[in-house]
Design a protein around this motif. Structure first.
Motif, mmCIF file in Angstrom:
data_model
loop_
_atom_site.group_PDB
_atom_site.id
_atom_site.type_symbol
_atom_site.label_atom_id
_atom_site.label_comp_id
_atom_site.label_asym_id
_atom_site.label_seq_id
_atom_site.Cartn_x
_atom_site.Cartn_y
_atom_site.Cartn_z
ATOM 1 N N ARG A 1 0.840 -1.193 0.000
ATOM 2 C CA ARG A 1 0.000 0.000 0.000
ATOM 3 C C ARG A 1 0.876 1.244 0.000
ATOM 4 N NH1 ARG A 1 -1.929 2.279 4.579
ATOM 5 N NH2 ARG A 1 -1.684 0.327 5.746
ATOM 6 N N THR A 2 0.485 2.251 -0.775
ATOM 7 C CA THR A 2 1.272 3.472 -0.923
ATOM 8 C C THR A 2 0.918 4.504 0.142
ATOM 9 O OG1 THR A 2 1.411 3.164 -3.323
ATOM 10 C CG2 THR A 2 1.834 5.384 -2.473
ATOM 11 N N LEU A 3 1.942 4.990 0.854
ATOM 12 C CA LEU A 3 1.749 6.135 1.747
ATOM 13 C C LEU A 3 1.853 7.429 0.953
ATOM 14 C CD1 LEU A 3 3.723 5.283 5.018
ATOM 15 C CD2 LEU A 3 1.280 5.065 4.578
ATOM 16 N N THR A 4 2.825 7.475 0.057
ATOM 17 C CA THR A 4 2.989 8.628 -0.841
ATOM 18 C C THR A 4 3.908 8.246 -1.983
ATOM 19 O OG1 THR A 4 3.559 10.989 -0.983
ATOM 20 C CG2 THR A 4 4.992 9.611 0.359
ATOM 21 N N ASP A 5 3.722 8.897 -3.122
ATOM 22 C CA ASP A 5 4.733 8.817 -4.169
ATOM 23 C C ASP A 5 5.526 10.116 -4.132
ATOM 24 O OD1 ASP A 5 3.253 10.791 -5.516
ATOM 25 O OD2 ASP A 5 2.321 9.370 -6.909
ATOM 26 N N GLY A 6 6.324 10.368 -5.150
ATOM 27 C CA GLY A 6 7.209 11.520 -5.093
ATOM 28 C C GLY A 6 6.604 12.832 -5.569
ATOM 29 N N GLU A 7 5.349 12.817 -6.004
ATOM 30 C CA GLU A 7 4.742 14.030 -6.546
ATOM 31 C C GLU A 7 4.718 15.147 -5.500
ATOM 32 O OE1 GLU A 7 0.969 15.427 -9.282
ATOM 33 O OE2 GLU A 7 0.887 13.495 -8.249
ATOM 34 N N GLY A 8 5.249 16.293 -5.884
ATOM 35 C CA GLY A 8 5.299 17.433 -4.988
ATOM 36 C C GLY A 8 6.459 17.392 -4.011
ATOM 37 N N LEU A 9 7.210 16.295 -4.029
ATOM 38 C CA LEU A 9 8.336 16.137 -3.111
ATOM 39 C C LEU A 9 9.667 16.095 -3.845
ATOM 40 C CD1 LEU A 9 6.759 13.354 -0.846
ATOM 41 C CD2 LEU A 9 6.981 15.797 -0.288
ATOM 42 N N THR A 10 9.686 15.420 -4.988
ATOM 43 C CA THR A 10 10.907 15.288 -5.775
ATOM 44 C C THR A 10 10.541 14.976 -7.219
ATOM 45 O OG1 THR A 10 12.948 13.983 -6.066
ATOM 46 C CG2 THR A 10 11.044 12.841 -5.155
ATOM 47 N N THR A 11 11.389 15.395 -8.142
ATOM 48 C CA THR A 11 11.164 15.028 -9.542
ATOM 49 C C THR A 11 11.744 13.652 -9.836
ATOM 50 O OG1 THR A 11 13.194 16.188 -10.173
ATOM 51 C CG2 THR A 11 11.119 17.407 -10.386
ATOM 52 N N ASP A 12 12.740 13.240 -9.034
ATOM 53 C CA ASP A 12 13.353 11.913 -9.164
ATOM 54 C C ASP A 12 13.823 11.642 -10.589
ATOM 55 O OD1 ASP A 12 14.289 9.474 -8.366
ATOM 56 O OD2 ASP A 12 12.357 8.478 -8.452
ATOM 57 N N ARG A 13 14.679 12.501 -11.074
ATOM 58 C CA ARG A 13 15.210 12.353 -12.431
ATOM 59 C C ARG A 13 16.377 11.370 -12.486
ATOM 60 N NH1 ARG A 13 13.652 16.665 -15.824
ATOM 61 N NH2 ARG A 13 12.728 18.438 -14.740
ATOM 62 N N ASP A 14 16.627 10.861 -13.698
ATOM 63 C CA ASP A 14 17.880 10.186 -14.013
ATOM 64 C C ASP A 14 18.909 11.245 -14.357
ATOM 65 O OD1 ASP A 14 16.915 7.461 -14.043
ATOM 66 O OD2 ASP A 14 15.929 7.949 -15.940
ATOM 67 N N PHE A 15 20.182 10.896 -14.218
ATOM 68 C CA PHE A 15 21.244 11.778 -14.710
ATOM 69 C C PHE A 15 22.284 10.957 -15.446
ATOM 70 C CE2 PHE A 15 19.309 14.436 -11.517
ATOM 71 C CZ PHE A 15 19.305 15.677 -12.136
ATOM 72 N N LEU A 16 22.712 11.489 -16.574
ATOM 73 C CA LEU A 16 23.791 10.887 -17.343
ATOM 74 C C LEU A 16 25.080 11.576 -16.930
ATOM 75 C CD1 LEU A 16 22.074 10.777 -20.847
ATOM 76 C CD2 LEU A 16 22.211 8.947 -19.148
ATOM 77 N N LEU A 17 26.067 10.784 -16.538
ATOM 78 C CA LEU A 17 27.327 11.299 -16.018
ATOM 79 C C LEU A 17 28.494 10.746 -16.827
ATOM 80 C CD1 LEU A 17 26.699 10.514 -12.223
ATOM 81 C CD2 LEU A 17 26.002 12.581 -13.475
ATOM 82 N N ALA A 18 29.591 11.497 -16.849
ATOM 83 C CA ALA A 18 30.821 11.028 -17.490
ATOM 84 C C ALA A 18 32.002 11.437 -16.639
ATOM 85 C CB ALA A 18 30.949 11.602 -18.899
ATOM 86 N N SER A 19 33.068 10.672 -16.712
ATOM 87 C CA SER A 19 34.302 11.097 -16.039
ATOM 88 C C SER A 19 34.794 12.364 -16.714
ATOM 89 C CB SER A 19 35.364 10.000 -16.128
ATOM 90 O OG SER A 19 35.817 9.857 -17.465
ATOM 91 N N THR A 20 35.522 13.176 -15.996
ATOM 92 C CA THR A 20 36.002 14.429 -16.584
ATOM 93 C C THR A 20 36.907 14.171 -17.786
ATOM 94 O OG1 THR A 20 37.761 14.447 -14.909
ATOM 95 C CG2 THR A 20 35.821 15.790 -14.467
ATOM 96 N N GLU A 21 37.656 13.065 -17.748
ATOM 97 C CA GLU A 21 38.529 12.740 -18.873
ATOM 98 C C GLU A 21 37.725 12.331 -20.092
ATOM 99 O OE1 GLU A 21 41.778 13.007 -19.519
ATOM 100 O OE2 GLU A 21 41.928 14.083 -17.615
ATOM 101 N N PHE A 22 36.745 11.447 -19.881
ATOM 102 C CA PHE A 22 35.960 10.975 -21.014
ATOM 103 C C PHE A 22 35.105 12.096 -21.595
ATOM 104 C CE2 PHE A 22 32.125 8.945 -22.823
ATOM 105 C CZ PHE A 22 32.749 8.269 -23.871
#
Length: 322
Positions: free
Chosen positions: A211-232
């Motif tokens: 059972r759900t107490l809450t989802d993230g709406e209004g609390l967080t966008t919960d995005r993915d992020f694409l990351l790279a090493s500084t060298e790459f």
């Protein structure tokens, strides 16, 4: 089942950042040597539940980069913190993670940059309790044990939900559990609530009647992020091609739900009804690192610093791709 109940915050911080520091020191020379060599292989970190597993399964990136004499090596991770540690160590060049792991990495001076962001996916990130639990609201979590992955997007969702309910983070007992262990603890009743993301959320809803107490709406966008090493990240043409293929595979995923479910089911070992629920409440895609998105990340960083979960203030803009 023995739970990994949280230790004092300073112990947590020391252990988390010791890993980053050790890996950074051990790999500095390796990174210098790697940067001198011609790029022949791109090492990409992915999670089974993330958008990069779709790209991997479609195989389009390998075909595209092979024309430049570059091979793609995929490395799987269960959660974002371990993936970012591997990025810091030079074990991978590029990866995808949730919103919180990059905050810990930047606070530990890990050499990485943000490349792009994903679409919000807050509908699939939830705080769950058992169907017959006496816990009815977030306020009822006071004094209870809550399971979640340390340093993950779930960590931040929990903090914001408690804050909205007028509770402090110290009002609950954290149990730091990776998603697989969290599922076991939740079903056995060893934790009172579980904070997790899709498709673990949808699977618990379909198969365990969570059972759900809450989802993230209004609390967080919960995005993915694409990351790279500084060298790459210096290989801007290759980075651009990877992002382009991620965009194309995301478009395919958004318009081919049944094919996506059929493809992911054997990979994730999750039933199709659970996956169908997960993919229908998510939009895959890539967004540029706008001021709005950077501001979202800065809010997470400031929250973790205020709670002494990270040891210093950080400026997210310093980790943007130049």
């Amino acid at each position: 089942m023995k739970l990994n109940v949280a230790k004092p915050w300073y112990i947590m911080v020391i252990s988390l950042f010791a890993v980053f520091t050790l890996l950074s020191g051990c790999s500095s020379e390796e990174k210098k040597e790697s940067s001198k060599r011609e790029l022949t292989t791109v090492k990409i970190g992915y999670q089974k539940n993330g958008p990069l597993v779709i790209l991997k399964s479609l195989g389009t990136l390998e075909k595209r980069l092979s024309k430049k004499g570059i091979t793609v090596e995929w490395k799987e991770f269960q959660a974002g913190p371990a993936l970012v540690e591997a990025l810091n160590a030079g074990s991978i060049d590029f990866g995808r993670t949730g919103d919180s792991p990059p905050i810990f990495a930047q606070a530990a001076d890990a050499p990485f940059v943000y490349i792009a962001a994903g679409k919000p996916k807050f509908k699939g990130s939830k705080i769950l309790v058992q169907e017959n639990s006496p816990i009815k609201t977030i306020a009822d979590l006071k004094g209870k044990t809550v399971g979640f992955a340390k340093g993950s997007s779930s960590h931040y969702l929990l903090i914001k939900a408690l804050e909205k309910a007028g509770l402090e983070y110290s009002d609950i007992t954290p149990a730091f559990l990776a998603p697989g262990d969290g599922r076991v603890a939740f079903e056995k009743g060893n934790i009172d609530a579980w904070v997790v993301w899709d498709p673990f959320t949808s699977s618990a809803e379909v198969n365990s009647k969570a059972r759900t107490l809450t989802d993230g709406e209004g609390l967080t966008t919960d995005r993915d992020f694409l990351l790279a090493s500084t060298e790459f990240a210096k290989h801007k043409d290759i980075v651009a091609e990877i992002v382009d293929e991620i965009e194309k595979s995301s478009e395919w995923a958004n318009t081919h739900h049944q094919e996506l479910v059929d493809m992911l089911a054997p990979i994730l070992k999750i039933d199709k009804p659970s996956l169908d629920m997960a993919v229908k409440r998510r939009v895959y895609g890539v967004d540029k690192m706008t001021d709005l998105i950077v501001g979202e990340q800065q809010a997470i960083a400031d929250t973790f610093y205020d709670l002494k979960i990270i040891p210093k203030e950080i400026d997210v803009t310093e980790a943007l791709q130049k």
